[in-house]
Enzyme design. Sequence first.
Site, PDB file in Angstrom:
ATOM      1  N   ASP A 102      -2.150 -18.436   0.995  1.00  0.00           N
ATOM      2  CA  ASP A 102      -3.130 -19.181   0.178  1.00  0.00           C
ATOM      3  C   ASP A 102      -3.779 -20.279   1.005  1.00  0.00           C
ATOM      4  OD1 ASP A 102      -0.611 -20.354   0.219  1.00  0.00           O
ATOM      5  OD2 ASP A 102      -0.652 -21.031  -1.866  1.00  0.00           O
TER       6      ASP A 102
ATOM      7  N   ASP B 287     -11.733  -9.437   4.687  1.00  0.00           N
ATOM      8  CA  ASP B 287     -13.017  -9.494   3.974  1.00  0.00           C
ATOM      9  C   ASP B 287     -13.545 -10.927   3.950  1.00  0.00           C
ATOM     10  OD1 ASP B 287     -13.143  -6.787   3.394  1.00  0.00           O
ATOM     11  OD2 ASP B 287     -13.674  -7.114   1.289  1.00  0.00           O
TER      12      ASP B 287
ATOM     13  N   LYS C 193       3.835 -15.265   2.821  1.00  0.00           N
ATOM     14  CA  LYS C 193       4.045 -16.024   1.584  1.00  0.00           C
ATOM     15  C   LYS C 193       5.547 -16.270   1.475  1.00  0.00           C
ATOM     16  CE  LYS C 193       2.595 -17.863  -2.307  1.00  0.00           C
ATOM     17  NZ  LYS C 193       1.767 -19.103  -2.338  1.00  0.00           N
TER      18      LYS C 193
ATOM     19  N   ASP D 190      -5.954  -7.193   4.228  1.00  0.00           N
ATOM     20  CA  ASP D 190      -7.098  -6.600   3.536  1.00  0.00           C
ATOM     21  C   ASP D 190      -7.975  -7.714   2.972  1.00  0.00           C
ATOM     22  OD1 ASP D 190      -8.697  -4.584   2.262  1.00  0.00           O
ATOM     23  OD2 ASP D 190      -7.678  -5.052   0.381  1.00  0.00           O
TER      24      ASP D 190
ATOM     25  N   TYR E 107       0.812  -1.212   0.000  1.00  0.00           N
ATOM     26  CA  TYR E 107       0.000   0.000   0.000  1.00  0.00           C
ATOM     27  C   TYR E 107       0.849   1.267   0.000  1.00  0.00           C
ATOM     28  CZ  TYR E 107      -4.554  -2.185   0.793  1.00  0.00           C
ATOM     29  OH  TYR E 107      -5.710  -2.886   0.659  1.00  0.00           O
TER      30      TYR E 107
HETATM   31  C1  IPM Z   1     -10.204  -1.549   3.974  1.00  0.00           C
HETATM   32  C2  IPM Z   1     -10.496  -0.994   2.618  1.00  0.00           C
HETATM   33  C3  IPM Z   1      -9.361  -0.032   2.251  1.00  0.00           C
HETATM   34  C4  IPM Z   1      -8.093  -0.845   2.231  1.00  0.00           C
HETATM   35  C5  IPM Z   1      -9.596   0.717   0.934  1.00  0.00           C
HETATM   36  C6  IPM Z   1     -10.877   1.509   0.972  1.00  0.00           C
HETATM   37  C7  IPM Z   1      -8.425   1.573   0.558  1.00  0.00           C
HETATM   38  O1  IPM Z   1     -10.646  -2.015   1.684  1.00  0.00           O
HETATM   39  O2  IPM Z   1     -10.136  -0.777   4.938  1.00  0.00           O
HETATM   40  O3  IPM Z   1     -10.052  -2.772   4.069  1.00  0.00           O
HETATM   41  O4  IPM Z   1      -7.785  -1.514   1.238  1.00  0.00           O
HETATM   42  O5  IPM Z   1      -7.375  -0.819   3.235  1.00  0.00           O
HETATM   43 MG    MG Z   2     -10.602  -3.975   2.506  1.00  0.00          MG
END
Ligand code: IPM
Ligand code: MG
Length: 360
Positions: free
Chosen positions: A227, A255, A195, A251, A146
């Site tokens: 993975d 999710d 990884k 990230d 990032y």
């Molecule tokens: C998160 C989001 C952010 C990230 C985006 C909005 C830049 O996906 O907070 O997980 O990737 O960190």
């Molecule tokens: Mg995210």
Amino acid sequence: MNYKVAVIKGDGIGPEIVTEAQKVLDKAGEKFGFSLDYKEVLMGGASIDVHGIPLTDEAIADCKASDAVLMGAIGGNTSTSPWYKLEPSKRPEAGLLALRKALNLFANLRPAYLYEELKGACPLKEEITEGGFDMMIMRELTGGLYFGERKTIEENGVRKAYDSLTYDENEIRRIAKRGFDIAMKRNKKVTSVDKANVLDSSRLWRKVVEEVAKDYPEVSYEHMLVDNCAMQLVRDPKQFDVILTENMFGDILSDEASMVTGSIGMLSSASLNETKFGLYEPSHGSAPDIAGQNIANPIATILSAAMMLRFSFDLDEAADAIEAAVKKVLEDGYRTVDIMSEGMTKAGTKEMGDLICERL
Ligand code: IPM
Ligand code: MG
């Protein structure tokens, strides 16, 4: 006690859900004898609309002058919103990344657990989730891909782009320590995800985690390739306590973990620096498609506000009370549309906030 809180309502459903969290915080304040002074700060699309950029120096200064930041969500529909016609460094998300960096919020905590009352929403088979699961993803937030050098160039008529993944040992050590500290307060297990079979940065990550682990003899730890971790999260989420990982892996895995709970509208998060300061926001996004309809689930933001009381202000009792009130509302059968199931009573965003306040 009085605390200063910078409030970033943000875009989409952000303003609605933050308003409910403030309502709950104020109620908790009355009950537990503290007060909060809110300072509204613009970031993301809301800031672009007013200032032309997603984060101003003034916004950063306002956050720095506060004891903590409470945030909703930022960003719009990436195919239709004019914000996404701007160059990448001027889009809403760039504001969030710049704020994380400016406030040095390197430790991102994202809990993912199964609510007994919402078991039905979990997409996994019951035999896999029996007995529930409860994990904390500790994501490094200010390094890695990032924030590494990136460029798009053209070489001999061929377009080429690169992003670099860099970590130094100090960055790895401080997040690893946080991960082990949190594990000490939980089930004393750390799964460090990398990884290392391919990446140098991951091989250094592994070495430094091993060094840090020596200071935590009570914590059992293991290394897992990313993975494999993605697979294990759906195969057997119960095995995890603390997942410690770098920015990009965190990230993606966070999710996945939130989806596995089936109720992303319930999951909070905290981003912390070396001090008591933190930024608290729901794990979900700004859901522009349902904004302004009073149907968004405010619970993740309310639980993030509880995390703020716990981590930044040491108001554990008030935080416990908010969490208990949320649990009670679910037990009493109230649901926003995202977690609705047969036989339950539907509640809108505002009603959900009120119901939680009533149970505080
Ligand atoms: C998160 C989001 C952010 C990230 C985006 C909005 C830049 O996906 O907070 O997980 O990737 O960190
Ligand atoms: Mg995210």
